[in-house]
Design a protein around this motif. Structure first.
Motif, PDB file in Angstrom:
ATOM      1  N   GLU A 179     -28.045  35.454 -22.112  1.00  0.00           N
ATOM      2  CA  GLU A 179     -26.896  33.875 -21.796  1.00  0.00           C
ATOM      3  C   GLU A 179     -27.113  32.995 -21.463  1.00  0.00           C
TER       4      GLU A 179
ATOM      5  N   ASP B 277     -28.909  31.058 -22.507  1.00  0.00           N
ATOM      6  CA  ASP B 277     -28.662  30.348 -23.850  1.00  0.00           C
ATOM      7  C   ASP B 277     -28.786  28.813 -22.922  1.00  0.00           C
TER       8      ASP B 277
ATOM      9  N   GLU C  81     -29.164  25.132 -24.013  1.00  0.00           N
ATOM     10  CA  GLU C  81     -28.495  24.322 -23.887  1.00  0.00           C
ATOM     11  C   GLU C  81     -28.700  22.903 -22.972  1.00  0.00           C
TER      12      GLU C  81
ATOM     13  N   ILE D 153     -31.803  20.976 -24.552  1.00  0.00           N
ATOM     14  CA  ILE D 153     -31.819  20.631 -25.674  1.00  0.00           C
ATOM     15  C   ILE D 153     -31.030  19.124 -25.154  1.00  0.00           C
ATOM     16  N   LYS D 154     -29.659  19.052 -24.466  1.00  0.00           N
ATOM     17  CA  LYS D 154     -29.447  17.705 -24.295  1.00  0.00           C
ATOM     18  C   LYS D 154     -30.506  16.728 -23.221  1.00  0.00           C
TER      19      LYS D 154
ATOM     20  N   GLY E 267     -33.212  16.577 -23.600  1.00  0.00           N
ATOM     21  CA  GLY E 267     -34.308  15.831 -25.009  1.00  0.00           C
ATOM     22  C   GLY E 267     -35.784  16.551 -24.485  1.00  0.00           C
TER      23      GLY E 267
ATOM     24  N   ASP F 102     -37.684  20.795 -24.595  1.00  0.00           N
ATOM     25  CA  ASP F 102     -38.196  21.771 -25.523  1.00  0.00           C
ATOM     26  C   ASP F 102     -37.350  23.222 -25.424  1.00  0.00           C
ATOM     27  N   PRO F 103     -35.921  24.147 -25.094  1.00  0.00           N
ATOM     28  CA  PRO F 103     -36.186  24.582 -25.441  1.00  0.00           C
ATOM     29  C   PRO F 103     -37.382  25.509 -24.876  1.00  0.00           C
TER      30      PRO F 103
ATOM     31  N   ALA G 125     -38.763  29.385 -25.705  1.00  0.00           N
ATOM     32  CA  ALA G 125     -38.009  30.265 -26.998  1.00  0.00           C
ATOM     33  C   ALA G 125     -38.616  31.435 -26.011  1.00  0.00           C
TER      34      ALA G 125
END
Lengths: 638, 249, 226
Positions: free
Chosen positions: B35, B38, B42, B45-46, B48, B50-51, B53
Motif C-alpha cells: 500500500e 500504491d 499515485e 503518476i501525478k 507525470g 512512470d510508476p 511495476a
C-alpha cells in the motif's frame, strides 16, 4: 433473446445420469482437431482445461497472473462440501441439494443444484487421487468438520488453505497436460474481447501483458472461468486483479448476464484503516462462536474499549436477536453492523468497525482454550493490525466477498452465445441469492471436472468438420481494432486523476448506496452518480506509459472502465428486484422485525439482462424458477 | 511516517537498470508495504513519471505473486511474512529502504521489480503431479494415509511458489521449491507409482533452468513466508539418490 | 548410463560427491591427527618415526594414499564446478544483502574456507610429505634406522610465522568442518528429527577435537623449544 435452460426431462434424481448417457460424443480422433480456449485458471478454469486436455482436445489457457497457480481460488480458507456421509450423520445428496437451495433463498435451479450435490463426492475422490493433502483422522481416513449452519459435518479441509490445495491439484493436473503437449498456458495474458462470427463464439483477443501486443486466438469453443466481480466495490476480499472484463465483453457481444445484483457480504473482515487501503482480509466466521459483538451506546464515544463500562456497551446482535445472538447468519450480521455504524456508533479511526470481544470467553474458558481454538487467527489478526486480540477486542467490519450473479448459463453451462461457456463464480451459478460456506470450491470443481467436459461435447460434436478456425476472419480484424482503439483512447485522455481514484470513488458509491442495504432512493442516487463518474473517467483519467510495454496502470484502467459499466447494470437489477432475498436487501421489503421479505409470487425468476447499447438500459429477460421437489419457505432466525 | 525509498528501476529485460531514490511523507504506519508502494505510484503518476511495476495480487499472503527484496531480505525483515503482509510499523520513521527484484539467472527481470518465474511452472510440468485423469479416481477413503504423513505432506504443500527461497539463496538455488513438491507427493501413497520418475525429471528440469546447487545454508527456510523446512531438501536428496540408483532404466 | 551421469553431474549428484569425499577426508583427518599426536610421546620420536615408516612401507596404506589424493582432487574439482555454476545462477548481484541470524557464516563461505585450506595444503604437502616420500635422505635417519620425520616436525614448529600460519589454517579448517560435517549428511539425504541433532553435536565435537589437536601440536613444540 430466448432463455432456454435446457433442463433435461425426468426425475430430479435421474436427470444428470440420463443426460450424461445420451449426450452427443466426439470421437478421440476428432477431439484432436478441436481447439478450446479457457480463460481463467482458478479452480473452474484449471480443472476444466486439464480435463479437456486429458480427453484429447487442444486446449489453450489464459490468465493475467504470472502463473496459473496464482488464481484467487487459492485464497479460499474453510473447506469444500461433499455429500459423502463419512460421519454417518445422515447426510445425503438430497440434503446437500436441499441446504444449498434453501441457503440460496430459493433463487436457483433445482436441476443444477441437484447435479452439483451429486458430483460433489466425485470431486473429493478426484482430489484425493491427485494428492491433495486433506486433513486425516489417526486411522488414515479423511476428516470432516461442520460449517456454516448446516446440521451435518460434510466439509473436507486442508488446514486453513483448502482453496490453495485444491487449486494446486488442478494446476498440477494442468501442468501435466502442458508437459505432454496437450495444453498450452498463456500467463500474463488478458482477454480483452470475444470474437463472434455467425452468432457463435470463435475466439478471443488477448493482450500480452509483457509486450503489450494484441494476440488473436481462435477456438471451436471459448470457456470463461474468470471468477467474480466483487471488486466493483473497490474494497473486497477479492484479489487486486479480480475483474469483470472477460464476462463483460461477452455480455456486450450478446451473452445474457444473470442476477448481477446478488453479491455476498461477509460480516467478519478486517476493517478499513485508511484511505490508502487496497483490500480487505477475511477473518474466519468461526470467531463469532466465542466473540461478542458490541459498540458503545453513545455516539462518538472515543474512549479505549477497556475504559467503556459494561453499562455503556451495546451488544446489539444479542439485543436484537436473542435466540441466535452473535451467531446470526452472515447477511443479518452484516446489516446490523452497518446499521450501528450508520448511527455513528462505529469504532476505530474511521468509525466503520465494531468490536469482537473475547474477554468474556477468556475469563470463562481461560486463555489457553481460546488460544487452542483461534490461535492462528489471532496471530494473523495481530500480524495485520498490530493489536493483540487477547488484550484488546478485535475490530471487524463486513466486506464484499463473493458474487452469486454472473453470465446466465443453461443446464449445459452454455451462455446465450453458442460456443461460449461460463463456469465457476463467473456464471450466475447454483447459489441463488446467497452462497453457503464451503460451496464455492465445490461448484468451481464440479463445473470444471465433471460437468463441462460432458456438456461441451454436445456443441463440439457439431463442429468436427469445421477444421481449424482462421484468425484472419474479418470479425477478428474488427475485434482487434476495437481493442486497440479503446487502449489508444485510455492512453490519450491524460487527465488529472489516477485510475485508482475513480475505482475508489466507484467503490464508495456502490458500497454506500448499493451495498448491504438498498432502497429505491439510494439506488437511483447511485445510478446518477455512477453515470457522472463514468463520464468523468473518460475525460479525466490519467494512464501513464504506452500500450507496448508492461503497463499495470493500463490494465487497471481497462478493468475499471468495465466496472463502471457493470455498476450501472447491478443498480438496474437491484432497482427492479423489489423484494429482499439472500444477499439482496431492499429496505422497503422487510418484515416487521427487519427480516428479508421475499416476494415469490412476483420475483421467483432469474433476471437475465441483454445488452442493448452503451447508453440504453439493458433488456430484462426472465427465466422462471419452478420448484418441483422442494417447497420454498421464509427463512427465520429468531 | 517518512521514508526514503531506493527502488530498482529497469525499463525492460534489455535495460541495464539503476536505483532511483524517492521520498515519501505521511505514510500511515498501519499501511502494508505494497500500500505504501500504491501511494508512491499515485504520486509518480501525478508527477507525470512512470510508476514502479511490481507483482502482487491477493494481498493476503497466499497467491505468491508479491516479490520484493527489502533491505537485503526477500519479503523484508519479518519471519514467515510475504511482502503484502509486511506493514510499515516495522520500519523506523525516516528509514532508507532499499527495494530490489528477485535476483536469479532463471528469473529474468521483466520490468522494475517484476521477474519471470515461469521456470517454476516448467519444473511442475516436468513431474510435479500425480498422473490421474479426471474420472479415474478410486473412492477417497479407500486410500488410507497415516495422519503424520498427511500432516507432513500438507506442511510441504503449503509452498506458495513465490521464489523467495531462490532469491535468498547465495546460489539462487530452487531446491526448497522443488523439494517441497517432491516431498508432498512422495509422502503420500498416491505418489508412489511415479516416485522415481518424478524426482529425476523435476531435478533435471531444475538444472536445465539454471538454478544453483544447495550449500545447506538454511537461507531458504529463513526467507520462506510459509516456513517450509529444509528437511524437505534432505528428503529430496534421499529420493533422488534412491531413484538414480534403483530405477531400472 | 543416464543414471551414472546424473549421479555425478546433476546439481544433487555433485553434492553427493562433495559429501562422500568430504566425509572420507574427515576420516583421514582422524588418522592424521592420531599419527601427529604420537609426536607428543616423550621418546624422542621413536614411536612417531616407526609409525611413519609403517605408513610409507605398507602397500595397503599406499593404495589408500592414492585414493586419498583422488578424494582431495575430486572434492576440489567438484567444488570449483559448483562455485562456477552457482555464480552463473545469479549473474546480477544484490546491491544490499542482509545476513540472516539463522544462516551461519561458515555455510556462506565454504568456498573461501576451502580455498584457504587448499593454500595450506600445498604448503603443508611441500613441507612434510614431499621430503618424507621423495627425498628421505634430506631428513636423515633416527637411531632405529627410520627416516627422522620427527626431527623435521620439531624443526618446522620452531618457526613462529610457520606456527601462526598453521594455526590460522586450522581455524579455516575448523569453520569448514563446523558446517561441512553435518551438511554432508544432509546432502546425502540423512536427516531425521531424532538423529540429526546428534549428528550436528557430533560434528561440533569432532571439529573441536580435530582442530584443537592439530593446533595443540605446533603450539606445544613452539613453546617447548623456547
Amino acid at each position: 433473446m430466448k432463455l432456454d435452460p435446457k433442463i433435461p426431462p425426468g426425475d430430479l434424481e435421474s436427470k444428470w445420469t440420463r443426460y450424461r448417457s445420451t449426450v452427443k460424443l466426439v470421437s478421440p480422433a476428432n477431439k484432436r482437431k478441436l481447439d478450446v480456449l479457457v480463460v481463467g485458471s482458478g479452480l473452474a478454469g484449471a480443472s476444466a482445461a486439464a480435463s479437456l486436455a486429458e480427453l484429447g482436445y487442444r486446449v489453450k489457457v489464459f490468465c493475467f497472473q504470472d502463473s496459473p497457480r496464482r488464481a484467487h481460488s487459492i485464497a479460499a480458507q474453510g473447506g469444500i462440501n461433499a455429500a459423502k456421509n463419512y460421519r454417518n450423520d445422515g447426510d445425503s445428496v438430497y440434503r446437500l441439494f436441499y441446504d444449498t437451495i434453501k441457503g440460496g433463498d430459493y433463487r436457483s435451479r433445482e436441476a443444477n443444484v441437484y447435479r452439483l450435490a451429486e458430483v460433489s463426492s466425485n470431486i473429493i475422490d478426484q482430489c484425493v487421487a491427485q494428492g491433495v493433502p486433506f486433513a486425516r483422522e489417526y486411522g488414515g481416513v479423511l476428516a470432516n468438520r461442520s460449517f456454516g449452519g448446516t446440521q451435518v459435518e460434510r466439509t473436507f479441509y486442508a488446514r486453513g488453505q483448502t482453496g490453495q490445495q485444491l487449486l494446486l491439484g488442478a494446476y498440477q493436473a494442468l501442468q501435466r497436460q502442458v508437459g505432454q503437449g496437450n495444453a498450452q498456458v498463456f500467463p500474463r495474458h488478458e482477454m480483452l474481447e470475444l470474437v463472434v462470427r455467425d452468432g457463435r463464439a470463435i475466439g478471443i483477443i488477448a493482450r500480452n501483458l509483457v509486450t503489450g501486443e494484441l494476440e488473436r486466438h481462435s477456438g471451436h469453443a471459448v470457456v470463461l472461468a474468470t471468477g467474480g466481480y466483487g471488486n466493483v466495490f473497490y474494497l473486497s476480499t477479492n484479489a487486486m486483479g479480480c475483474n469483470v472484463t472477460a464476462i463483460w465483453k461477452a455480455y456486450k457481444k450478446g451473452a445474457a448476464f444473470g442476477n448481477p445484483c446478488f453479491t455476498q457480504i461477509h460480516p467478519t473482515c478486517l476493517p478499513q484503516h485508511g484511505s490508502y487501503q487496497s483490500k480487505l482480509t477475511l477473518m474466519s466466521e468461526s470467531l463469532r462462536n466465542d466473540g461478542r459483538v458490541w459498540v458503545p451506546k453513545h455516539k462518538g464515544d472515543k474512549r479505549r474499549p477497556a475504559d467503556i463500562p459494561e453499562s455503556e456497551r451495546d451488544y446489539f446482535l444479542e439485543r436484537k436477536y436473542p435466540a441466535f445472538g452473535n451467531l446470526v447468519p452472515r447477511d443479518i450480521a452484516s446489516r446490523a453492523v452497518k446499521e450501528v455504524c450508520d448511527e455513528g456508533r462505529g469504532v476505530g479511526p474511521t468509525g466503520l468497525a465494531v468490536y469482537l470481544d473475547f474477554s468474556d470467553a477468556i475469563r470463562r474458558l481461560g486463555r489457553s482454550v481460546i488460544e487452542a481454538r483461534y490461535g492462528n487467527l489471532f496471530e494473523m489478526y495481530e500480524k495485520i493490525t498490530g493489536d493483540n486480540p487477547y488484550e484488546t477486542p478485535m475490530m471487524i467490519y463486513p466486506a464484499v466477498h463473493y458474487t452469486m450473479g454472473g453470465l446466465w448459463v443453461d443446464y449445459q453451462l452454455s451462455t446465450t452465445i453458442p460456443g461460449l461457456y461460463a463456469i465457476g463464480e463467473c456464471n450466475f451459478s447454483d447459489h441463488g441469492a446467497n452462497r453457503l460456506g464451503a460451496s464455492a470450491l465445490m461448484q468451481g470443481l464440479a463445473d470444471g471436472y465433471f460437468i463441462l467436459p460432458y456438456t461441451i461435447g454436445e456443441y463440439l460434436s457439431g463442429l468436427i468438420r469445421t477444421g481449424s478456425i482462421p484468425t484472419t476472419y474479418s470479425e477478428f480484424d474488427a475485434a482487434e481494432r476495437d481493442v486497440a482503439q479503446r487502449i489508444e483512447r485510455l492512453l490519450s485522455i491524460k487527465g488529472a486523476y489516477t485510475v485508482d481514484h475513480f475505482h475508489r470513488e466507484l467503490g464508495k458509491i456502490m458500497w454506500d448506496h448499493c451495498g448491504m442495504a438498498r432502497s429505491r432512493q439510494s439506488l437511483e442516487y447511485a445510478a446518477g452518480e455512477v453515470k457522472k463518474l463514468r463520464e468523468a473517467f473518460w475525460h479525466e483519467v490519467r494512464v501513464p506509459g504506452t500500450a507496448y510495454e508492461l503497463n499495470p496502470e493500463l490494465e487497471k484502467a481497462g478493468r475499471v472502465a468495465d466496472f463502471l459499466e457493470l455498476a450501472a447494470l447491478i443498480i438496474q437489477d437491484a432497482l427492479h428486484r423489489e423484494e429482499s432475498c439472500g444477499g439482496h436487501f431492499r429496505v422497503e421489503y422487510q418484515t416487521e422485525d427487519g427480516e428479508a421479505l421475499r416476494r415469490d409470487d412476483e420475483f421467483m425468476y432469474v433476471a437475465a439482462f441483454e445488452f442493448a447499447g452503451e447508453e440504453a438500459p439493458a433488456i430484462l429477460h426472465k427465466e422462471p424458477l419452478k420448484y418441483e421437489v422442494v417447497t420454498p419457505s421464509q427463512r427465520s432466525y429468531k | 511516517m517518512r521514508v526514503t525509498l531506493k527502488v530498482w528501476r529497469q525499463k525492460n529485460a534489455q535495460d541495464k537498470g539503476r536505483f532511483e531514490t524517492y521520498e515519501l511523507d505521511h505514510i500511515d504506519e498501519h499501511a502494508s508495504f505494497l500500500e505504501m508502494f500504491d501511494v508512491l505510484n499515485e504520486k509518480l503518476i501525478k508527477e507525470g513519471k512512470d510508476p514502479v511495476a511490481f507483482d502482487h495480487d491477493c494481498r493476503e499472503g497466499i497467491c505468491g505473486m508479491c516479490s520484493m527484496v527489502i533491505n537485503g531480505r526477500p519479503h523484508g525483515p519479518l519471519p514467515r511474512t510475504t511482502t503484502c503482509q509486511l506493514h510499515m510499523r516495522h520500519f523506523r520513521d525516516g528509514e532508507t529502504i532499499v527495494v530490489e527484484p528477485w535476483r536469479a539467472g532463471a528469473f529474468p527481470v521483466i520490468k522494475d521489480l517484476v521477474v519471470d518465474r515461469s521456470a517454476f511452472d516448467r519444473i511442475i510440468a516436468a513431474g510435479g503431479f500425480i498422473s490421474v485423469n479426471t474420472g479415474q479416481a478410486v473412492e477417497a477413503n479407500s486410500i488410507l494415509v497415516p495422519k503424520e504423513n498427511a500432516d507432513k505432506a500438507m506442511s510441504a504443500a503449503e509452498c506458495i511458489g513465490c521464489g523467495a527461497c531462490v532469491a535468498a539463496c547465495k546460489n539462487a538455488s530452487a531446491m526448497l521449491f522443488v523439494a517441497a513438491k517432491v516431498s508432498h507427493l512422495a509422502l503420500l501413497p498416491q505418489g508412489q507409482p511415479e516416485r522415481y520418475r518424478r524426482v529425476r525429471n523435476m531435478v533435471a528440469q531444475m538444472d536445465k533452468e539454471g538454478f544453483g546447487a544447495c550449500t545447506n545454508t538454511n537461507a531458504c527456510e529463513a526467507a520462506c513466508p510459509k516456513g517450509i523446512s529444509v528437511a524437505n531438501i534432505a528428503r529430496m536428496n534421499r529420493e533422488y539418490l534412491r531413484a538414480t540408483l534403483l530405477a531400472e532404466d | 548410463m543416464r543414471w551414472l551421469a546424473q549421479l555425478f553431474t546433476s546439481s544433487l549428484g555433485r553434492k553427493y560427491v562433495m559429501a562422500i569425499t568430504g566425509l572420507f577426508l574427515c576420516c583421514f583427518l582422524v588418522v592424521h591427527l592420531s599419527a601427529n599426536l604420537l609426536t607428543l610421546i616423550p621418546d624422542e620420536g621413536k614411536t612417531f618415526n616407526a609409525f611413519a615408516h609403517f605408513m610409507t612401507h605398507n602397500w595397503l596404506i599406499r593404495l589408500l594414499e592414492i585414493i586419498l589424493f583422488a578424494g582431495f582432487l575430486i572434492h576440489i574439482v567438484q567444488s570449483i564446478v559448483l562455485v562456477v555454476q552457482n555464480r552463473k545462477a545469479r549473474p546480477v548481484r544484490y546491491a544490499m544483502q542482509a545476513a540472516h541470524p539463522q544462516v551461519s557464516w561458515s555455510s556462506l563461505n565454504m568456498g573461501l574456507l576451502g580455498s584457504l585450506i587448499l593454500v595450506f595444503l600445498v604448503v603443508h604437502i611441500g613441507d612434510f610429505f614431499v621430503d618424507s616420500r621423495f627425498r628421505p635422505e634430506k631428513l636423515g635417519v633416527d637411531d632405529q634406522g627410520y627416516v627422522n620425520l620427527y626431527g623435521e616436525v620439531v624443526r618446522a614448529f620452531s618457526s613462529l610465522p610457520y606456527v601462526v600460519f598453521y594455526v590460522l589454517a586450522m581455524f579455516a579448517l575448523g569453520f569448514h568442518l563446523w558446517h561441512g560435517f553435518q551438511s554432508a549428511f544432509r546432502s546425502l539425504g540423512l536427516m531425521h528429527l531424532r538423529y540429526t541433532p546428534g549428528i550436528i553435536w557430533l560434528g561440533k565435537v569432532y571439529t573441536l577435537i580435530i582442530c584443537g589437536g592439530f593446533i595443540l601440536i605446533p603450539v606445544y613444540w613452539y613453546f617447548k623449544q623456547l
